[in-house]
Design a protein around this motif. Sequence first.
Motif, short mmCIF file in Angstrom:
data_model
loop_
_atom_site.label_atom_id
_atom_site.label_comp_id
_atom_site.label_asym_id
_atom_site.label_seq_id
_atom_site.Cartn_x
_atom_site.Cartn_y
_atom_site.Cartn_z
N LEU A 76 36.78 13.52 -0.44
CA LEU A 76 37.83 12.64 -0.88
C LEU A 76 38.62 13.38 -2.04
CD1 LEU A 76 39.37 9.94 -0.83
CD2 LEU A 76 37.85 9.15 -2.66
N GLU A 77 40.08 13.59 -1.65
CA GLU A 77 40.85 14.38 -2.62
C GLU A 77 41.41 13.43 -3.35
OE1 GLU A 77 43.60 18.23 -2.44
OE2 GLU A 77 44.31 16.58 -0.89
N GLY A 78 41.33 13.83 -4.95
CA GLY A 78 41.65 12.93 -5.84
C GLY A 78 41.17 13.34 -7.30
N SER A 79 41.38 12.51 -8.25
CA SER A 79 41.03 12.72 -9.65
C SER A 79 40.31 11.51 -10.24
CB SER A 79 42.19 12.90 -10.53
OG SER A 79 41.91 12.78 -11.85
N PHE A 80 39.15 11.61 -10.92
CA PHE A 80 38.45 10.46 -11.68
C PHE A 80 39.20 9.56 -12.28
CE2 PHE A 80 37.66 13.92 -14.23
CZ PHE A 80 38.04 13.71 -15.66
N ALA A 81 40.48 10.08 -12.46
CA ALA A 81 41.58 9.25 -13.56
C ALA A 81 42.33 8.49 -12.84
CB ALA A 81 42.15 10.29 -14.47
N ASN A 82 42.35 8.59 -11.33
CA ASN A 82 43.06 7.53 -10.47
C ASN A 82 42.27 6.46 -10.30
OD1 ASN A 82 44.37 6.52 -8.22
ND2 ASN A 82 45.28 8.23 -7.88
N GLU A 83 42.60 5.41 -11.00
CA GLU A 83 41.75 4.13 -10.51
C GLU A 83 41.81 3.48 -9.05
OE1 GLU A 83 41.41 -0.50 -12.53
OE2 GLU A 83 42.33 1.26 -13.51
N LEU B 13 36.16 4.08 -19.61
CA LEU B 13 36.76 2.81 -19.59
C LEU B 13 36.97 2.51 -18.34
CD1 LEU B 13 38.94 3.19 -22.77
CD2 LEU B 13 36.80 1.75 -22.58
N CYS B 14 37.51 3.23 -17.45
CA CYS B 14 37.83 3.06 -15.97
C CYS B 14 36.73 2.58 -15.40
CB CYS B 14 38.69 4.10 -15.55
SG CYS B 14 39.28 3.90 -13.76
N LEU B 15 35.56 3.27 -15.40
CA LEU B 15 34.49 3.16 -14.64
C LEU B 15 33.78 1.82 -14.89
CD1 LEU B 15 32.88 6.52 -14.31
CD2 LEU B 15 33.99 5.36 -12.43
N THR B 16 33.91 1.49 -16.52
CA THR B 16 33.30 0.15 -16.81
C THR B 16 34.06 -0.79 -16.29
OG1 THR B 16 32.63 1.22 -19.03
CG2 THR B 16 33.02 -1.23 -19.13
N HIS B 17 35.36 -0.77 -16.24
CA HIS B 17 36.29 -1.72 -15.73
C HIS B 17 35.95 -1.93 -14.11
CE1 HIS B 17 39.62 -4.24 -14.91
NE2 HIS B 17 40.13 -3.58 -13.87
N ILE B 18 35.76 -0.74 -13.44
CA ILE B 18 35.33 -0.98 -11.88
C ILE B 18 34.00 -1.38 -11.85
CG2 ILE B 18 34.68 0.57 -9.86
CD1 ILE B 18 37.11 2.46 -10.84
N SER C 74 38.80 2.10 -4.28
CA SER C 74 38.70 2.30 -2.67
C SER C 74 37.47 2.75 -2.20
CB SER C 74 39.67 2.93 -2.17
OG SER C 74 39.82 4.36 -2.44
N ALA C 75 37.03 3.87 -3.05
CA ALA C 75 35.87 4.62 -2.71
C ALA C 75 34.62 3.55 -3.08
CB ALA C 75 35.74 5.94 -3.46
N PHE C 76 34.68 3.15 -4.26
CA PHE C 76 33.49 2.14 -4.60
C PHE C 76 33.25 0.97 -3.78
CE2 PHE C 76 33.80 4.79 -8.53
CZ PHE C 76 32.65 4.62 -9.00
N ARG C 77 34.28 0.42 -3.25
CA ARG C 77 34.16 -0.45 -2.51
C ARG C 77 33.39 -0.42 -1.12
NH1 ARG C 77 39.47 -2.26 -4.46
NH2 ARG C 77 39.06 -4.17 -5.80
N ALA C 78 33.39 0.70 -0.46
CA ALA C 78 32.95 1.14 0.58
C ALA C 78 31.21 1.68 0.75
CB ALA C 78 33.69 2.13 1.53
N LEU C 79 30.80 1.99 -0.62
CA LEU C 79 29.67 2.40 -0.84
C LEU C 79 28.40 1.80 -1.51
CD1 LEU C 79 31.36 5.51 -2.85
CD2 LEU C 79 30.44 5.22 -0.12
N ASN C 80 27.23 2.22 -1.35
CA ASN C 80 26.13 1.66 -1.72
C ASN C 80 26.00 1.76 -3.30
OD1 ASN C 80 25.09 2.33 1.11
ND2 ASN C 80 24.73 0.33 0.80
N CYS C 81 25.85 3.07 -3.69
CA CYS C 81 25.81 3.71 -4.92
C CYS C 81 26.66 4.77 -5.61
CB CYS C 81 24.08 4.30 -4.95
SG CYS C 81 23.21 3.38 -4.23
N PRO C 82 27.32 4.57 -6.85
CA PRO C 82 27.96 5.68 -7.13
C PRO C 82 27.00 6.82 -8.04
CG PRO C 82 28.06 3.94 -8.65
CD PRO C 82 27.06 3.29 -7.58
N HIS C 83 27.33 8.04 -8.23
CA HIS C 83 26.78 8.83 -9.31
C HIS C 83 27.89 9.31 -9.96
CE1 HIS C 83 24.35 11.79 -10.96
NE2 HIS C 83 25.33 12.70 -10.78
N PHE C 84 27.62 9.16 -11.21
CA PHE C 84 28.70 9.74 -12.34
C PHE C 84 28.09 10.63 -13.53
CE2 PHE C 84 32.75 10.36 -14.35
CZ PHE C 84 32.53 10.04 -15.64
#
Length: 108
Positions: free
Chosen positions: A57-64, A98-103, A69-79
Amino acid sequence: MSSEIKRIFVIGATGAQGMSVVRGLVADGKYKVLALTRDLASERAQQLQAMGNVTLLEGSFANEAILRSAFRALNCPHFRPDSRHKQKGSSTGLRTGLCLTHIDTLNC
């Protein structure tokens, strides 16, 4: 226990630790990995793609919007936050946290 293949989103997948995480997940055979990369054509992104069971997936972790969209389709994030940002005085790590806390509060 379910034999369903889990989908996991790895942010920082092209970094040293991220590559190891993805390699381990793929080798386990129980996971499909969605790997965030800034450049689909980069050598490290192509190495990830060649592992199999990896979608880039091309993009930046700063793009909410991309993260949502990625988190909604997945079982587990790793950050893995990059501590170098704090050492350099950048606010990137803080913004990302802050962005990840919000998500996380959205139950994605």
